[in-house]
Design a protein around this motif. Structure first.
Motif, PDB file in Angstrom:
ATOM      1  N   PHE A  32       0.838  -1.199   0.000  1.00 28.45           N
ATOM      2  CA  PHE A  32       0.000   0.000   0.000  1.00 28.45           C
ATOM      3  C   PHE A  32       0.868   1.242   0.000  1.00 28.45           C
ATOM      4  O   PHE A  32       2.001   1.234   0.472  1.00 28.45           O
ATOM      5  CB  PHE A  32      -0.905   0.026   1.225  1.00 28.45           C
ATOM      6  CG  PHE A  32      -2.043  -0.942   1.128  1.00 28.45           C
ATOM      7  CD1 PHE A  32      -3.270  -0.547   0.617  1.00 28.45           C
ATOM      8  CD2 PHE A  32      -1.865  -2.265   1.538  1.00 28.45           C
ATOM      9  CE1 PHE A  32      -4.312  -1.449   0.515  1.00 28.45           C
ATOM     10  CE2 PHE A  32      -2.912  -3.172   1.431  1.00 28.45           C
ATOM     11  CZ  PHE A  32      -4.127  -2.770   0.924  1.00 28.45           C
ATOM     12  N   THR A  34       0.409   5.166   1.162  1.00 27.69           N
ATOM     13  CA  THR A  34      -0.560   5.992   1.894  1.00 27.69           C
ATOM     14  C   THR A  34       0.023   7.354   2.256  1.00 27.69           C
ATOM     15  O   THR A  34       1.221   7.606   2.044  1.00 27.69           O
ATOM     16  CB  THR A  34      -1.080   5.245   3.145  1.00 27.69           C
ATOM     17  OG1 THR A  34      -2.214   5.933   3.657  1.00 27.69           O
ATOM     18  CG2 THR A  34      -0.004   5.152   4.228  1.00 27.69           C
ATOM     19  N   SER A 194      -3.944   4.362  -1.115  1.00 29.75           N
ATOM     20  CA  SER A 194      -5.177   4.479  -0.327  1.00 29.75           C
ATOM     21  C   SER A 194      -4.911   5.282   0.931  1.00 29.75           C
ATOM     22  O   SER A 194      -3.813   5.259   1.463  1.00 29.75           O
ATOM     23  CB  SER A 194      -5.676   3.080   0.047  1.00 29.75           C
ATOM     24  OG  SER A 194      -6.775   3.177   0.925  1.00 29.75           O
ATOM     25  N   ILE A 200      -5.934  -0.727   5.364  1.00 25.29           N
ATOM     26  CA  ILE A 200      -4.500  -0.990   5.293  1.00 25.29           C
ATOM     27  C   ILE A 200      -4.068  -1.819   6.512  1.00 25.29           C
ATOM     28  O   ILE A 200      -3.316  -2.783   6.403  1.00 25.29           O
ATOM     29  CB  ILE A 200      -3.724   0.347   5.226  1.00 25.29           C
ATOM     30  CG1 ILE A 200      -4.074   1.073   3.924  1.00 25.29           C
ATOM     31  CG2 ILE A 200      -2.230   0.111   5.315  1.00 25.29           C
ATOM     32  CD1 ILE A 200      -3.528   2.481   3.834  1.00 25.29           C
ATOM     33  N   ARG A 201      -4.633  -1.451   7.655  1.00 24.28           N
ATOM     34  CA  ARG A 201      -4.314  -2.176   8.882  1.00 24.28           C
ATOM     35  C   ARG A 201      -4.790  -3.622   8.801  1.00 24.28           C
ATOM     36  O   ARG A 201      -4.064  -4.562   9.134  1.00 24.28           O
ATOM     37  CB  ARG A 201      -4.974  -1.460  10.063  1.00 24.28           C
ATOM     38  CG  ARG A 201      -4.638  -2.035  11.441  1.00 24.28           C
ATOM     39  CD  ARG A 201      -5.269  -1.186  12.522  1.00 24.28           C
ATOM     40  NE  ARG A 201      -4.654   0.127  12.655  1.00 24.28           N
ATOM     41  CZ  ARG A 201      -3.539   0.349  13.372  1.00 24.28           C
ATOM     42  NH1 ARG A 201      -2.938  -0.645  14.006  1.00 24.28           N
ATOM     43  NH2 ARG A 201      -3.046   1.552  13.455  1.00 24.28           N
ATOM     44  N   LYS A 205      -0.195  -5.622   4.979  1.00 19.28           N
ATOM     45  CA  LYS A 205       0.866  -5.731   3.962  1.00 19.28           C
ATOM     46  C   LYS A 205       1.918  -4.646   4.173  1.00 19.28           C
ATOM     47  O   LYS A 205       1.762  -3.763   5.019  1.00 19.28           O
ATOM     48  CB  LYS A 205       0.239  -5.571   2.565  1.00 19.28           C
ATOM     49  CG  LYS A 205      -0.746  -6.652   2.205  1.00 19.28           C
ATOM     50  CD  LYS A 205      -0.045  -7.956   1.904  1.00 19.28           C
ATOM     51  CE  LYS A 205      -1.049  -9.016   1.442  1.00 19.28           C
ATOM     52  NZ  LYS A 205      -0.383 -10.322   1.242  1.00 19.28           N
ATOM     53  N   VAL A 207       3.763  -1.208   3.719  1.00 16.35           N
ATOM     54  CA  VAL A 207       3.156   0.109   3.497  1.00 16.35           C
ATOM     55  C   VAL A 207       4.241   1.157   3.262  1.00 16.35           C
ATOM     56  O   VAL A 207       5.210   1.235   4.030  1.00 16.35           O
ATOM     57  CB  VAL A 207       2.290   0.549   4.704  1.00 16.35           C
ATOM     58  CG1 VAL A 207       1.681   1.935   4.444  1.00 16.35           C
ATOM     59  CG2 VAL A 207       1.184  -0.458   4.984  1.00 16.35           C
ATOM     60  N   SER A 224       1.297  -4.282  11.552  1.00 16.90           N
ATOM     61  CA  SER A 224       0.110  -3.946  12.339  1.00 16.90           C
ATOM     62  C   SER A 224      -0.105  -4.909  13.498  1.00 16.90           C
ATOM     63  O   SER A 224      -0.947  -4.673  14.349  1.00 16.90           O
ATOM     64  CB  SER A 224      -1.121  -3.933  11.434  1.00 16.90           C
ATOM     65  OG  SER A 224      -1.191  -5.171  10.753  1.00 16.90           O
TER      66      SER A 224
END
Lengths: 226, 305
Positions: A32, A34, A194, A200-201, A205, A207, A224
């Motif tokens: 991801f 972010t 995103s 995401i949490r 994956k 980040v 996480s």
């Protein structure tokens, strides 16, 4: 699969969208991207898709330095990617089938092969029964799934998604993410921009966090759980 | 080209045609502009070609009157006649004796009473020389004229060469004006089609961007617009042909009557199949060119954001 080295992007008005970005993404990874809006997420994706070129540094995709891709080679480069947009970008005057078939059409695929692949892609996103519908008659979640089917129909090795769940409620968002997960499990590299922290949490994956055009964190998978 | 490629071309061509049919009124208006613009030079060309034919005909009917010197005797005159008759450039030579010349003159001039008062015939013998029709152009006539003037027995040659020259000059002017007009009107067709394509590109902007996003090449994006130009040109050319045939049919009656009054068998040639072929070739060519030039510029400027 993707390598950024000291990549900066300055716009003509002086705004610095990306500053000295360096990172590497392996083939088969799912991760991801972010950050706040305006942090440079979209710009980063646009550089990979050659919708823009960087001002300095080097972007490599699949071992190729994108600075060396000439203008007339860009279409060929884009055919190797699947891109998913927040606003779907479907053609409203064409059926779901024709929308999904578009990447195969531009690649000059034979029509029997096209039909087979389009149905396979629609089946993967659970919309095989909607192939004759027009996009505007579908719900937002369904439209996004058509967009995903279009992105994967030519079986690209790399999927880019820009806020793919931006307009969807959490349940639909989870469905969409599960789809990406499934493509990743068969070896597709997936990069999702995103700002939806909950999702995401949950996915857990890798980040990349951007802040004002700088890469501030590169969180390894499983972050996480801590 | 591969079979898939050919099929793609056919699909694109028929898709472009369907798009024209989907907006029949707008398409028909554009087609009418193209048809009329192409019909103008085609129709004028037809009139000019027929007029050219007519001028040949008239020029060919002109003969030269050569007046022999007064002291020439009939036997010498006959000798000269025979000599001239043998020449390649001359179709026919007729000898008018002094008596024939006098009777013709009194018949047509109305001076017969005055002529009766004269003691002797003042008129010389005349050779009426009719040149061959294909040499009756100003150049050929002038050459023949010079040759006749060299003859020692000939006193004077009268020919109305001026009007033959004038007619040729008028025809040539008309031909050039037509060429210029055709070029301008061809350019008009290019611009009309280019402008139509530009509007079409604007209305399909979103689609073009999406196609570019999924990897559509410039050629792929351009193709439907080229076919649109092709169809406009093809149907425009066909419409132009119909217009000319229609106008020709309307004019045929009065022209035949006019020609009869001038004792000519002049006929306005109808646009034949080869001119149909030319219109059907030129129309699409202009259409493709117009679409090509318009789409190149505007499509390049459309990049995904």
């Amino acid at each position: 699969m993707i390598r950024f080295e000291q990549v900066s992007k300055r716009y003509p008005d002086g705004q610095e969208a990306l500053r000295q970005l360096s990172f590497h993404i392996d083939a088969g990874e799912m991760l991801f991207l972010t950050g706040h809006s305006g942090a440079g997420k979209s710009t980063l994706l646009r550089l990979i898709a050659l919708l823009e070129r960087c001002s300095s540094g080097q972007v490599q995709v699949d071992g190729r330095n994108l600075a060396k891709v000439r203008r007339e080679e860009i279409p060929e480069h884009r055919r190797k990617l699947g891109i998913i947009f927040q606003d779907h970008r479907l053609l409203p005057d064409r059926s779901v089938f024709d929308n999904v078939a578009l990447p195969l059409l531009v690649a000059g695929c034979r029509s029997e092969e096209t039909a087979k692949r389009v149905r396979a892609a629609l089946d993967q996103v659970g919309l095989l029964h909607k192939e004759k519908s027009m996009p505007l008659s579908l719900s937002g979640g369904e439209q996004q799934r058509v967009g995903i089917a279009r992105a994967v129909v030519a079986r690209p090795a790399l999927l880019l998604a820009d806020e793919p769940t931006g307009n969807l409620d959490p349940e639909l968002s989870n469905e969409i993410m599960d789809l990406f997960l499934r493509f990743n499990q068969v070896g597709v590299t997936v990069l999702i921009a995103s700002h939806d922290v909950a999702i995401i949490r949950r996915m857990g994956k890798r980040v990349l966090v951007l802040d004002q055009g700088e890469l501030t964190h590169d969180l390894a998978p499983g972050w996480s759980n801590d | 080209m591969t079979r898939a490629g050919l099929r793609q071309h056919l699909d694109t061509a028929s898709d472009s045609l369907r798009r024209l049919a989907r907006q029949p009124l707008a398409s028909l208006m554009t087609l009418a502009v193209i048809a009329i613009t192409l019909a103008l030079p085609a129709g004028l060309h037809l009139v000019l070609a027929s007029a050219n034919q007519l001028s040949h005909h008239w020029a060919g009917s002109g003969s030269l009157s050569t007046f022999l010197r007064a002291e020439v005797r009939p036997a010498e005159a006959e000798q000269l006649r025979a000599k001239l008759q043998g020449q390649e450039a001359i179709e026919q030579v007729e000898l008018l004796s002094q008596e024939q010349a006098l009777s013709e003159f009194s018949l047509y001039s109305g001076f017969d009473e005055a002529l009766g008062l004269l003691e002797e015939n003042p008129l010389p013998m005349v050779l009426l020389v009719r040149p061959r029709a294909d040499l009756a152009q100003p150049d050929g006539m002038a050459q023949l004229l010079g040759q006749l003037r060299q003859e020692p027995l000939i006193e004077h040659v009268v020919v109305d060469l001026e009007w033959v020259k004038r007619l040729a000059a008028i025809t040539e002017t008309a031909r050039r004006a037509l060429l210029l007009l055709s070029l301008l009107l061809g350019l008009t067709v290019l611009l009309v089609i280019g402008n139509t394509i530009r509007l079409e590109i604007r209305t399909r902007q979103d689609e073009i961007i999406v196609v570019k996003l999924v990897g559509g090449s410039d050629a792929f994006v351009r193709r439907p617009f080229i076919y649109t130009g092709f169809w406009y040109g093809l149907f425009g050319g066909l419409g132009a042909w119909l217009l000319v045939v229609f106008a020709g049919a309307l004019l045929q009656g009065p022209i035949t009557e006019l020609a009869r009054l001038y004792q000519s068998d002049y006929q306005l040639g109808l646009l034949n199949l080869s001119s149909l072929g030319l219109l059907l070739l030129l129309g699409p060519l202009l259409g493709v060119l117009g679409a090509w030039s318009a789409s190149g510029r505007h499509l390049r400027a459309l990049e995904p954001e």
